[in-house]
Design an enzyme around this catalytic site. Structure first.
Site, PDB file in Angstrom:
ATOM      1  N   ASP A 260      39.572  39.055  30.309  1.00 33.04           N
ATOM      2  CA  ASP A 260      40.191  38.420  31.453  1.00 33.04           C
ATOM      3  C   ASP A 260      41.044  37.248  30.940  1.00 33.04           C
ATOM      4  O   ASP A 260      41.008  36.885  29.758  1.00 33.04           O
ATOM      5  CB  ASP A 260      39.143  37.966  32.479  1.00 33.04           C
ATOM      6  CG  ASP A 260      39.749  37.917  33.880  1.00 33.04           C
ATOM      7  OD1 ASP A 260      40.986  37.784  33.985  1.00 33.04           O
ATOM      8  OD2 ASP A 260      38.998  37.995  34.871  1.00 33.04           O
TER       9      ASP A 260
HETATM   10  C1  NOJ Z   1      42.074  36.817  36.463  1.00 32.34           C
HETATM   11  C2  NOJ Z   1      41.288  37.775  37.270  1.00 32.34           C
HETATM   12  O1  NOJ Z   1      39.908  37.497  37.157  1.00 32.34           O
HETATM   13  C3  NOJ Z   1      41.515  39.239  36.898  1.00 32.34           C
HETATM   14  O2  NOJ Z   1      40.885  40.043  37.846  1.00 32.34           O
HETATM   15  C4  NOJ Z   1      42.981  39.526  36.785  1.00 32.34           C
HETATM   16  O3  NOJ Z   1      43.164  40.881  36.443  1.00 32.34           O
HETATM   17  C5  NOJ Z   1      43.591  38.611  35.751  1.00 32.34           C
HETATM   18  N1  NOJ Z   1      43.427  37.240  36.168  1.00 32.34           N
HETATM   19  C6  NOJ Z   1      45.075  38.899  35.496  1.00 32.34           C
HETATM   20  O4  NOJ Z   1      45.826  38.513  36.569  1.00 32.34           O
END
Ligand code: NOJ
Length: 744
Positions: A260
């Site tokens: 993430d």
């Molecule tokens: C943070 C989020 O937790 C995740 O779900 C997402 O895919 C990423 N950012 C990228 O935007």
């Protein structure tokens, strides 16, 4: 060139910098989905230091950067372009929590397919979806992105979404690599507070949180994203046990693990790594392949190598997986295959029609007293009031992706189009407000919630106008709820009521209407269940609209007017009060289940134990009577299967589609089992007065449970089969079944 030889040939020629580039994902800044980390990646791409990008959308800009990678970098390795295509791309579908309630795997796959077609036309090759976190605490804002509280439903959803996004063949020009996220148990964050720590038992992990991910793997998901959080002290980004040992070694997952946003760097904040090199080493060793936005692999792994914390083979293995995914996506064969041509208008139009269908099938009718819905032919004057009546942008929901440019249909626009002969007047009355405003009176300190852009109050006259409209209307449609950004990432709430001054407004509207005997139909928007028993009591009808997407208003009008009957169910339990959460139907009975007449049982002094609405609740415009529950066998062995049938009569005045659930509960077993476990669901559409039969299939293997040693077992004994419209035991019909050992 063969996949293996191309990948191996490249690996043999790559420098360490180029290898780490393939393990790095940077943001291109089309949209911001995490802390802003500035920087133009073009030079880094040219030098081979960045091999993957997120948040760049559009054929032209994608082609421009792809050209830099393919034509100007030393090895010409194409970029992997990724984006959060969560509930649609240009065309927005209902938020996943709403769509889950449609209980229709074919629909789930079709909307994912359409989203993939649109995203691929914008140059995207990977979506950070589906989000598969089972969510049982509505304070957590991210429940809106996933399929709700039940692992079985979530598993069906997982498989359908993966199939839809990937289209069965990743080399297709319109296929996206799906990313099953967030592995795992992110939904169990402490107190529903986003990013907080997680501690669940091994049993709950295996029975509740892991099954949807296993289903995604079974459907061939291309990638997995570990959660930001820790699990019992081990951050998932560095969780060898779950990533390397379980995912890779035990389950044989050969796809890519992408972190993430900024998650490797956050290992330092978790307190498990002293510096970026150590953090990078922990993540790589655990099985991570792509570092999103930490720069940890790029800047930290060289030092980790020097320190002897990682070896080149592990780096090569990760690079091999990334290059193999690029190969599988057909990027080497044609790096520009996605984003070549704009989508034909006819395709967009088909997607809009699908968005309307999906929205109709996701609206949950929570209450419909005296059958005030659907609107009858005598309706002449309609008041449409509330801050969400004319709020097209809010209809999009919390992950509008690239769909934000195209404003969705508002409630008022949808109703005006559907009811041209009716006089319709609209007034917001009050602004949506902020959650902070609603709790300000009870909070000692200032809550950490920024003021919403729309928090400027509408003029006093608007409140008077809205209430005035209720004086002359035949019916009032009251549109209240949360703003889209009050759920989703970083949007946990400590209160589950209406934000701002909407409660006072709604109460005033309901009072005025009641004084005149005029029905109030609440259309409630939210990314979570709201604890609003007072509203449910005051209104004649309540439609949970969640966030329906591009065709919101059109679909809401379809259902209110009866062009389409409501058929969705809530995929998550609705509490009466925050104090009841987490609240879910799959609880174990305890030794002292709640008993109204016995004080020493599991309950509250100040609230009922029962939810406001159980999982699976959702009314139709029909009225179904269930009779004749039966099974085609009385005993079952592990390798056998069984059919459970029930007859239904639609005794209502309208045609309707009913969803029937099959739950089980063993009368005894060596380990205490949940009160209800969902095993199957099916639908039947019946005209008014018609009858039909629903048949649900149950495999013996579905009756396996984890023993005290957490190993799967098929334990002989009596099991109750419970069939009915929702997870409320009182509404379920029960039949006994005997599980027995093979060969008896
Ligand atoms: C943070 C989020 O937790 C995740 O779900 C997402 O895919 C990423 N950012 C990228 O935007």
């Amino acid at each position: 060139m063969g996949r293996v030889s191309r990948v191996e040939g490249l690996l043999a020629r790559m420098t360490l910098v180029e290898k780490l580039g393939q393990l790095t994902m940077s943001s291109a800044g089309f949209t911001v989905t995490g802390p802003v980390i500035a920087g133009d990646s073009t030079e880094a791409i040219r030098r081979g230091e960045v091999g993957n990008l997120l948040n760049l959308v559009g054929g032209e800009p994608v082609r421009a950067l792809q050209r830099v990678a393919v034509e100007e970098s030393r090895l010409g390795i194409p970029l992997l372009l990724a984006f959060d295509v969560v509930h649609g791309h240009r065309t927005l579908f209902p938020v996943p929590l709403a769509e889950a309630g449609a209980l229709d795997a074919e629909l789930w796959a079709r909307t994912a397919r359409a989203a993939a077609v649109e995203a691929a036309a914008d140059g995207i090759a990977m979506t950070f979806a589906p989000m598969l976190d089972v969510a049982r605490d509505p304070r957590w804002g991210r429940g809106v992105e996933g399929p709700g509280e039940d692992p079985m439903l979530a598993s069906r959803f997982a498989a359908a979404k993966v199939e839809g996004f990937q289209g069965g063949d990743l080399t297709r020009d319109d296929a996206l690599a799906a990313v099953a996220k967030h592995y795992c148990a992110y939904g169990a964050v402490t107190a529903g507070r986003d990013y907080a720590s997680v501690d669940v038992s091994e049993r709950t992990l295996r029975e509740v949180y892991l099954p949807p991910f296993d289903a995604a793997l079974g459907a061939g998901v291309a990638a997995v994203m570990p959660a930001f959080t820790d699990l019992a002290g081990v951050p998932l980004t560095a969780h060898r046990g779950l990533l390397r040992d379980r995912l890779r070694r035990r389950l044989g997952f050969e796809g890519v693990i992408v972190t993430d946003y900024h998650a490797i760097a956050e290992l330092i904040v978790h307190g498990v790594a002293a510096d970026l090199a150590e953090a990078a080493a922990l993540a790589l060793e655990a099985g991570v392949d792509i570092d999103m936005m930490s720069g940890a692999f790029r800047h930290g792994l060289p030092l980790a190598l020097e320190r002897g914390r990682v070896d080149l083979q592990t780096i090569d293995a990760a690079v091999r997986r990334v290059l193999t995914l690029k190969e599988r996506l057909g990027l080497f064969a044609d790096p520009y295959r996605r984003g070549k041509a704009a989508l034909p208008a006819a395709v967009r139009a088909r997607h809009r029609a699908l968005a309307r269908e999906a929205a109709c099938r996701s609206l949950v009718l929570l209450k419909n007293d005296r059958e005030v819905l659907p609107f009858g032919p005598t309706l002449r004057r309609l008041a449409v009031v509330g801050p969400l009546a004319d709020a097209p942008l809010e209809m999009a929901g919390p992950w509008p992706g690239a769909g934000a440019d195209d404003a969705p249909v508002s409630v008022i626009a949808g109703l005006r189009a559907a009811l041209p002969a009716v006089q319709i007047h609209c007034a917001a009355g009050v602004p949506i407000g902020t959650p902070a405003q609603a709790v300000a009176a009870e909070c000692a300190g200032p809550p950490d919630y920024p003021a919403a852009a729309d928090s400027a109050p509408p003029p006093e006259s608007d409140l008077a106008a809205a209430l005035g409209l209720c004086e002359s209307a035949d019916a009032v449609v009251l549109c209240v709820g949360e703003a889209a950004r009050m759920s989703g990432e970083a949007a946990s709430r400590g209160a589950l009521d209406l934000p701002g001054s909407q409660r006072e407004f709604a109460e005033a509207v309901c009072r005025r209407a009641a004084a005149r005997g005029v029905p109030v139909i609440v259309v409630l928007f939210s990314g979570r269940p709201l604890a609003v028993p007072w509203l449910v009591q005051a209104a004649d009808a309540v439609l949970a609209a969640w966030f329906p997407g591009s065709e919101a208003g059109a679909a809401i009008a379809d259902v209110l007017c009866g062009r389409v009957g409501p058929s969705a169910r809530t995929a998550i339990t609705w509490p009466r009060a925050v104090g009841q959460v987490p609240l879910f139907f799959g609880e174990r009975p305890s030794g002292r289940p709640a008993n109204r007449d016995d004080p020493y049982t599991s309950k509250y002094l100040d609230f009922p134990v029962a939810p406001l609405f159980p999982f699976g609740h959702g009314l139709t415009y029909g009225r179904f009577r269930y009779t004749g529950l039966r099974a085609n066998r009385e005993r079952i062995e592990e390798h056998e299967s069984l059919e459970v049938s029930v007859d239904l009569v639609n005794e209502g005045a309208h045609a309707a589609e009913e969803t029937v659930f099959l739950f089980t509960h063993p009368r005894t077993s060596s380990v205490s089992r949940p009160i209800l476990e969902l095993k199957a669901f099916a639908k039947v559409a019946l005209a008014a007065g018609a009858s039909g039969t629903v048949t649900l299939r149950l495999a013996g293997a579905d009756l396996r449970t984890l023993g005290a040693d957490l190993e799967p077992q098929f334990e002989p004994g009596a099991v109750d089969l419970l069939v009915g419209p929702c997870a409320d035991r009182e509404q379920l019909h029960v039949l006994g079944l005997i599980k027995e050992r093979a060969g008896r």
